[in-house]
Design a protein around this motif. Sequence first.
Motif, mmCIF file in Angstrom:
data_model
loop_
_atom_site.group_PDB
_atom_site.id
_atom_site.type_symbol
_atom_site.label_atom_id
_atom_site.label_comp_id
_atom_site.label_asym_id
_atom_site.label_seq_id
_atom_site.Cartn_x
_atom_site.Cartn_y
_atom_site.Cartn_z
ATOM 1 N N ASP A 17 -89.797 24.481 -78.335
ATOM 2 C CA ASP A 17 -89.571 24.326 -76.891
ATOM 3 C C ASP A 17 -88.343 25.115 -76.443
ATOM 4 O O ASP A 17 -88.377 25.814 -75.425
ATOM 5 N N LEU B 291 -89.940 17.268 -71.190
ATOM 6 C CA LEU B 291 -90.112 17.614 -72.604
ATOM 7 C C LEU B 291 -89.803 16.418 -73.501
ATOM 8 O O LEU B 291 -90.485 16.202 -74.515
ATOM 9 N N VAL C 40 -91.112 21.184 -83.261
ATOM 10 C CA VAL C 40 -91.599 21.495 -81.914
ATOM 11 C C VAL C 40 -90.440 21.534 -80.915
ATOM 12 O O VAL C 40 -90.520 22.211 -79.886
ATOM 13 N N VAL C 41 -89.361 20.803 -81.227
ATOM 14 C CA VAL C 41 -88.187 20.835 -80.349
ATOM 15 C C VAL C 41 -87.574 22.241 -80.358
ATOM 16 O O VAL C 41 -87.215 22.777 -79.312
ATOM 17 N N HIS D 251 -97.482 20.970 -75.780
ATOM 18 C CA HIS D 251 -96.187 21.395 -75.233
ATOM 19 C C HIS D 251 -96.326 22.709 -74.468
ATOM 20 O O HIS D 251 -95.582 22.951 -73.516
ATOM 21 N N THR E 23 -92.521 14.901 -75.912
ATOM 22 C CA THR E 23 -92.213 14.832 -77.343
ATOM 23 C C THR E 23 -92.331 13.405 -77.853
ATOM 24 O O THR E 23 -92.861 13.158 -78.955
ATOM 25 N N THR F 117 -96.277 12.966 -78.078
ATOM 26 C CA THR F 117 -97.071 13.832 -78.968
ATOM 27 C C THR F 117 -96.720 13.658 -80.441
ATOM 28 O O THR F 117 -97.607 13.734 -81.300
ATOM 29 N N LEU F 118 -95.431 13.434 -80.761
ATOM 30 C CA LEU F 118 -95.069 13.302 -82.172
ATOM 31 C C LEU F 118 -95.661 12.050 -82.817
ATOM 32 O O LEU F 118 -96.289 12.145 -83.895
#
Length: 449
Positions: A20, A42, A16-17, A75, A46, A49-50
């Motif tokens: 983003d 962010l 997901v990084v 995100h 992060t 959410t992770l």
Amino acid sequence: MDIRGYLLIILSLLSVVSADILCFAPMKNQLKYDRRKIILRLVLVTGITLPVGAIIDCFFDIHPSMVLLSVLAVHFLVFRRSITANSAQTLAVFLFVCVIISVVSNLSYAVDAIYHPEGGATTPCLIFDIYNTTFSIVVTILLFHLLSKYASFLIDHMQESGIWWTTLPVSGLFLIVNLYMAPMKYETLHVNNVFKVFLLLQFTIFALELLLGTLFYHIVKSLLSLSDLRVRANLLEMQEHAYIKQQKYMEENARIRHDFKHTIRTIQLLAEEGDLDELNRYLNEYAGSIPENEIINFCKNNALNAVLNFYRTEALSHQIRIEYRIELPPAEVTPLSNTEFCNMIGNILENAVRAASEQEEEDRYINLTMHVEKKKTLYIAAVNSFNGMPRQSNGRYLSTRKKSSGIGLQSITALAELHNGIVHSHHEGKEFYSDIMIPLSAEQDQSMI
């Protein structure tokens, strides 16, 4: 699920990084906030959410791809609130990136299937996490520059939502196919040629997504070029129209000055002959033939002065009260050429005269102000009365004429932006405002014109 498995799931969501980074790459000129503030947001999202996504994966029977998609959706909300681009642009970029990330995820499953044929997508594995992270970094490095350069051009120059909505079905279809193809059990990939077909489909989807993105870029760029050519053609047409008006105005003034020489001679002869009755009659006739509107020197720029006088005459002929306050910068620091200056002011006044003339006589007025602020910036402000019911399309003002598209306002905006200027048009009640700011090319200590 032990702590090791929990950490492996968190590692599997690190893509997901990359998502983003790739989402924000085309939006470099559309950020609402400072970059550091967005990065901090962010990082915080992060960090939440992770672990939460990993907990959901551990305790609920949900496919890992759906967990990843859910985290990406959160995100996306942060992404949407951090930029000024419209919803269609934002969603188009997000889905494009999701397709890329889903391909990366599926390719990582394929590599993991080689080492652990007995496993599956629901089984946490360090091999999958290593390859998923590696592939994500590689893809981010490869695509970041392309998205930052070419996709940002599209975002900045193509604001039409309808065009961006057309990209969503294809990206959406690719994403659904990839989510469906994620192997729950790796053993299915080792049946006959399934593994080869799986890889072929992933590379095909990846290539098609990039190809469609490239085609979309070239199609939009062609549309923008065509639009630019049309604007330029309209600009030339309006410049010609303005030039013809100015030329007629100057020719008329030249004719009057030429005729005045003959008038003086006639008056002189009648005076010498002492025929006072004939002289009085001639003077009365001549006085009646002189236009009521005198020529006024509003500024030392002769071409612009002709435009200002022409539209003053037009306004007065429609019983419109008109007022000018003109202060111009020295010619050497004015980025606008005489033609561009006359075209811009001519368009402003033409629109103002047309709009004001449609009101009741006592409500007709136009005010135009030009002044220089700190010898650095030229400000042009115009206000005129109108019927209070503007015609608009996609947030853009159109002409009050039903068959007109508002090209005059587009011309003003195009000329200002050509010289790094800003145009802000708005209305309040029955008043229409046109505010223009154009930076001067250099500071000068010379006095204003």
